[in-house]
Design an enzyme around this catalytic site. Structure first.
Site, PDB file in Angstrom:
ATOM      1  N   ASP A 304      71.299  26.768  37.318  1.00 52.59           N
ATOM      2  CA  ASP A 304      71.936  26.745  38.628  1.00 52.59           C
ATOM      3  C   ASP A 304      70.985  26.013  39.563  1.00 52.59           C
ATOM      4  OD1 ASP A 304      73.651  27.388  40.785  1.00 52.59           O
ATOM      5  OD2 ASP A 304      72.342  29.061  41.311  1.00 52.59           O
ATOM      6  N   ASP A 544      70.698  33.081  40.392  1.00 54.59           N
ATOM      7  CA  ASP A 544      70.176  34.087  41.316  1.00 54.59           C
ATOM      8  C   ASP A 544      71.250  34.737  42.171  1.00 54.59           C
ATOM      9  OD1 ASP A 544      70.818  31.951  42.882  1.00 54.59           O
ATOM     10  OD2 ASP A 544      68.939  31.885  44.004  1.00 54.59           O
ATOM     11  N   ASP A 548      76.660  33.816  39.869  1.00 52.63           N
ATOM     12  CA  ASP A 548      76.092  33.525  38.545  1.00 52.63           C
ATOM     13  C   ASP A 548      76.218  34.697  37.574  1.00 52.63           C
ATOM     14  OD1 ASP A 548      75.129  30.974  39.376  1.00 52.63           O
ATOM     15  OD2 ASP A 548      73.441  31.969  40.363  1.00 52.63           O
TER      16      ASP A 548
END
Length: 802
Positions: A304, A544, A548
């Site tokens: 990410d 985080d 996600d």
């Protein structure tokens, strides 16, 4: 939702009365249990205690206790040690995660009975009016009643650009107020809130993807299938020969204990626990032991952007004048310094980036008489200096209006991965804070996501290791692609807008074609991970945010940042406590050391498992079983326990190759076959040599130790001082056990017949062992039919378990 919005927008600011709050609490309409909890201690203990492995060993221990021969219970300590390590490690991880989860301690400002009060997050109820300002996190889904604010929803959507919110707009739980302030009415609480709904989807039990665990479970399951019939058959056959019940029980337990690799389970837990301790010193929290192995095998890493490649903060990339030069850039810097310092008390991420930039360059602000705070509706901020000069900074189309088209080329020139703000001078601001007259362009400020300093080196490490990288983000794909290119992600120019991947087929095809995915929803992130796994890859995912969580849960190995959401930390197997992605190579290196060394050490344990089962079959025909439990403990300690623990902790950063079971059996089967043959011969010929049971068991113990020492010598190549010393220590342990401690281990004196048999059978056994060992390891290196058979066996076992 429109009715709810209209009603929320027109509610009086008196808030709920105490009676109304009590009524909602009684009806269960409070924000209780909105967060994701870690497992309670009692559940952790139960999951570790209630296993097939422990049940089998408990049964064997009860049988030994029934004989009164308590010294033969030595094997139980291995089981207890393994249990203690597993429980301690998981409780330790739980405690660290619980300490990280401090959101529950926050207070929220609410309006009740026309009073402003502070309550805990879980005490908020449906229809509460909450006050939010800069830095506050939205505790529950709400509708804005009054005020204007810029919201940071990156933890929820992955989109790093703040989103403006005003009267009637929805606020998602888990988002933060970037700037501004507002009053909102709570419309969903507890499990119905946005963040809680995503959390609930991640609450399924994730199957651990571990070859080692799968192999251990398969061995234990296989041994358990054999324990019943072999144990009963061996016991009845021993009784039939006239042996007393106590001796029959002890020899039967010795055979069954040898078939269960207790030490291998303990070794695996210990090695992985030591790895977690080592990683903890580098601020890496491992919450699931076997994920270290999984990460060492990963061949696709999904990242990410926010929080991994970028820090989650903004930075000023460039300040230029209206001609994109540096001639008048000093005036532009003074202007932005004046605006940012004037609004420092309510600074958002953009203002903080500018403050860091101008303070670092020593740019002094001008005295300010009036400030114009940033508004997501106006898209600009500004100030009026003491000398009457009006300055404004913001989005070009809102500051310059129709004149913004003239600076379009300049905006594009400043870069794809930057957000460009115009800096202008104006005649002033009216009572509604609108710009008076026509804004005059002074220059531009290019602001970008701050890239972690270690990002390029970390990406380079994974490239060299042959790991394919996929960037999955909620941001604009063009921006993500530019950032990925900056840090060296291979094929970063191959990007796609995930909003166009509206069918499973398109998404599956995109996995092979693209390396960068933008505008990805939380559900799409999970589907992307599934698609990659379906193509035969082992996938790791970093993230985080709440957005996600689903993908983290789906990945074979998940890594979260400690600064991220509670949900992400709780579902991840690895947490980077200091939020530094640069620790990932350390985790991979630790995994490789653990797995490669475990493969080498595990071969020692499986030798005992295989020859114990083979001898049990032989002794049903020709009883009794030639070992006592205490003698098996001597063999386990000297030939298996001591060397395996030393070898398992050596440095080893080689890439993990082959499959675990195939690599282990290639080394262990030759020794198992030879031990089974020579010990079987000793048992069958003991009557001819005139040996009693004590002498026969002594001869079998020495033969087993001899072949075991040969195996230690082979798996220790290339030999170094530590491994040579280990070989001598193992041999010395056997010698001490058979001489100084022979009474404890029930070892008899050797007569001439025993010496002759030991030399002849032992010598021939060593020759055959070395020939078989060379052939077995060569078959694994050549990826022949032997290795393919082992892989198919593991795959079949995996399907049966699922």
């Amino acid at each position: 939702m429109e009715d709810v919005t209209d009603k929320a927008a027109h509610d009086a600011p008196s808030g709920l009365t105490d009676a109304e709050v009590a009524e909602r609490v009684a009806e269960g309409r409070s924000n209780a249990n909105a967060d994701l909890k870690t497992k309670p201690v009692w559940l952790i203990v139960c999951q570790h205690v209630c296993t097939l492995f422990n049940a089998v060993n408990l049964l064997l221990a009860v049988l030994v206790i029934s004989t009164g021969s308590f010294r033969n219970l030595l094997f139980v300590w291995v089981v207890i040690a393994n249990l203690g390590i597993g429980i301690f490690q998981e409780i330790r991880s739980k405690m660290v995660v619980d300490k990280l989860s401090i959101i529950a301690a926050r207070k929220v400002r609410v309006i009740r009975s026309r009073e402003r009060r502070e309550v805990a997050v879980q005490d908020i109820v449906l229809d509460d009016l909450i006050e939010l300002s800069h830095g506050d996190q939205v505790p529950a889904d709400a509708i804005v009643c009054s005020g204007v604010a810029s919201m940071n929803e990156s933890l929820l959507t992955g989109e790093s650009v703040p989103v403006g919110k005003s009267e009637g707009d929805q606020l998602m739980s888990g988002s933060f107020v970037d700037s501004g302030s507002l009053v909102a009415k709570v419309v969903r609480v507890g499990a119905e809130s946005y963040a809680a709904r995503i959390n609930s989807e991640a609450k399924y039990i994730k199957k651990v993807n571990s070859e080692i665990m799968g192999t251990l479970n398969m061995i234990i399951r296989f041994a358990t299938y054999l324990l019943g019939p072999l144990g009963v058959g061996l016991y009845l056959r021993t009784i039939a020969t006239g042996s007393v019940t106590t001796d029959a029980v002890l020899t039967t337990v010795a055979a069954l204990v040898g078939m269960i690799p207790q030490g291998l389970v303990l070794l695996t837990s210990t090695v992985l626990a030591i790895a977690t301790i080592r990683l903890a010193r580098s601020k890496v929290l491992v919450q699931q032991l076997y994920c270290i192995e999984t990460l060492a095998r990963v061949d696709v890493l999904c990242l990410d952007k926010t929080g991994t490649i970028t820090s989650g903060h903004m930075e000023v990339q460039k300040v230029v004048d209206s001609a994109l030069g540096d001639d008048d850039a000093a005036d532009v810097e003074t202007s932005i310094s004046t605006i940012a310092h004037g609004l420092a008390s309510d600074a958002n991420e953009t203002s903080n980036a500018i403050l860091t930039y101008v303070d670092g360059r020593g740019v002094k602000p001008l005295p300010v008489a009036r400030t114009i705070p940033f508004s997501s509706a106006r898209k600009y901020s500004g100030c009026v200096c003491s000398n009457g000069r009006a300055l404004v900074m913001g989005a070009a189309q809102f500051v310059l209006g129709e004149g913004s088209g003239a600076v379009g080329d300049s905006l594009r020139t400043l870069g794809e991965r930057t957000r460009v703000l115009v800096v202008c001078e104006a005649d002033g601001f009216d009572d509604d804070l609108a710009i008076k007259g026509e804004a005059r362009l002074l220059g531009f400020v290019a602001i970008q996501d701050e890239i972690r300093r270690s990002a390029s080196d970390t990406i380079s490490f994974f490239k060299k290791q042959g790991v394919d990288l996929k960037i999955i983000s909620g941001d604009d794909p063009v921006t993500v692609s530019a950032i990925a290119s900056k840090v060296g992600v291979p094929h970063a120019e191959r990007y796609v807008d995930a909003s166009e991947l509206d069918t499973p087929g398109k998404l599956f095809d995109a996995v092979s074609r693209y390396s960068v995915f933008g505008r990805v929803t939380p559900a799409q992130k999970r589907e992307l991970v599934k698609a990659i796994k379906s193509q035969g890859h082992t996938v790791a995912m970093t993230g985080d945010g709440v957005n996600d969580v689903l993908a983290l849960k789906e990945a074979d190995c998940s890594v979260a940042m400690a600064s991220g959401s509670d949900a992400a930390r709780n579902v991840a197997e690895i947490v980077l406590v200091d939020n530094d992605f640069a620790h990932m190579p350390e985790v991979v290196a630790e995994g490789r050391r653990s797995i490669n060394n475990l493969q080498r050490s595990a071969s020692l344990f499986l030798v005992k498992t295989v020859f114990s089962a083979a001898l049990a079959l032989v002794c049903i025909v020709n009883p009794p079983y030639p070992f006592l439990p205490i003698q098996m403990s001597l063999i386990s300690a000297s030939i298996i326990g001591i060397p395996s623990f030393v070898l398992a902790l050596e440095p080893n950063h080689e890439r993990v190759t082959g499959n675990f079971l195939g690599n282990v059996l290639a080394r262990s089967l030759p020794a198992s076959v030879v031990i089974s043959v020579v010990v079987g011969l000793a048992t069958c010929t003991s009557g001819v040599m005139g040996l009693d049971f004590g002498q026969t068991s002594t001869l079998c113990t020495l033969l087993t130790a001899l072949i075991g020492l040969a195996l230690i010598a082979r798996i220790s190549r290339p030999m170094n001082p530590l491994r040579l010393a280990l070989l001598f220590v193992s041999a010395g342990t056997v010698l001490i056990g058979c001489t100084l401690l022979k009474g404890l281990f029930e070892v008899s004196e050797l007569n001439l017949q025993m010496w002759v048999f030991l030399v002849v059978a032992g010598g021939l056994g060593l020759i055959v062992f070395n020939l078989l060992y060379d052939r077995g390891t060569a078959a694994v290196c050549d990826e022949g039919g032997y290795s393919r058979f082992m892989r198919s066996l593991e795959e079949k076992h995996g399907r049966n378990r699922s």
